[in-house]
Design an enzyme around this catalytic site. Structure first.
Site, short mmCIF file in Angstrom:
data_model
loop_
_atom_site.label_atom_id
_atom_site.label_comp_id
_atom_site.label_asym_id
_atom_site.label_seq_id
_atom_site.Cartn_x
_atom_site.Cartn_y
_atom_site.Cartn_z
N ILE A 88 112.85 58.84 80.34
CA ILE A 88 112.30 58.65 81.67
C ILE A 88 112.64 57.24 82.10
CG2 ILE A 88 110.21 58.64 83.09
CD1 ILE A 88 110.87 61.39 81.96
N ARG A 135 105.96 62.43 92.06
CA ARG A 135 106.75 63.33 92.89
C ARG A 135 105.84 64.40 93.49
NH1 ARG A 135 110.01 59.87 92.60
NH2 ARG A 135 112.07 59.98 91.70
N PHE A 180 111.94 67.93 99.05
CA PHE A 180 112.51 67.37 97.85
C PHE A 180 111.79 67.95 96.65
CE2 PHE A 180 108.80 64.86 98.52
CZ PHE A 180 108.87 64.42 99.83
N LYS A 188 121.38 62.45 105.55
CA LYS A 188 120.44 63.44 106.08
C LYS A 188 120.08 63.12 107.53
CE LYS A 188 120.34 65.60 102.30
NZ LYS A 188 121.11 66.84 102.23
N TYR A 207 122.09 58.44 100.68
CA TYR A 207 121.70 59.85 100.73
C TYR A 207 120.81 60.12 101.94
CZ TYR A 207 119.40 64.21 99.44
OH TYR A 207 118.90 65.48 99.44
#
Length: 140
Positions: free
Chosen positions: A86, A100, A50, A26, A22
């Site tokens: 999770i 995050r 993100f 990019k 991924y």
């Protein structure tokens, strides 16, 4: 560092490198844009971000089945779902779970407008790492 986006890059001048397919995709797009800038003078802004979260008033999005963390957590809180799973307990954090950097969709839209405005003041390219600068635990 942009490791969460699959790109390993420090904010101050180090060359970015991909850490997964991924991230590689990019970086390939950024490399193509760079060559278009060098060969044809194309000005561009590359915004790296993100974990976009939130909605604006009556706008939103629907996923069936839902796979995004925040809506899943809200479904549990509202009693529409018994629990969520999770994954990951091997991250280099205190409790082993991931963190995050979330950005609200409205703030991201504003960042796009600001980048578009900044393009009129540059002769080259702009690359921005977009985030709020604060990590949040995925789960406690």
């Amino acid at each position: 560092m942009l490791r969460r986006a699959g790109i390993d890059a420090y904010l101050r001048g180090r060359k970015a490198r991909a850490t997964n397919p991924y991230g590689e995709s990019k970086l390939l797009v950024e490399q193509m844009l760079r060559w278009l800038n060098l060969s044809h003078g194309l000005k561009y802004a590359s915004l790296r971000y993100f974990n976009v979260a939130g909605a604006i008033e009556s706008y939103g999005e629907a996923h069936e089945p839902e796979s995004h963390l925040i809506p899943l957590i809200l479904d549990v809180a509202l009693g529409r779902r018994a629990n969520i799973k999770i994954f990951g307990r091997d991250y280099p954090t205190k409790d082993g779970t991931c963190v995050r950097d979330y950005i609200h969709v409205h703030d991201l839209a504003e960042a796009h407008l600001l980048a578009l405005g900044a393009l009129s003041e540059t002769k080259s390219r702009l690359i921005y790492n977009i985030g709020n600068g604060q990590d949040f635990p995925c789960w406690r």
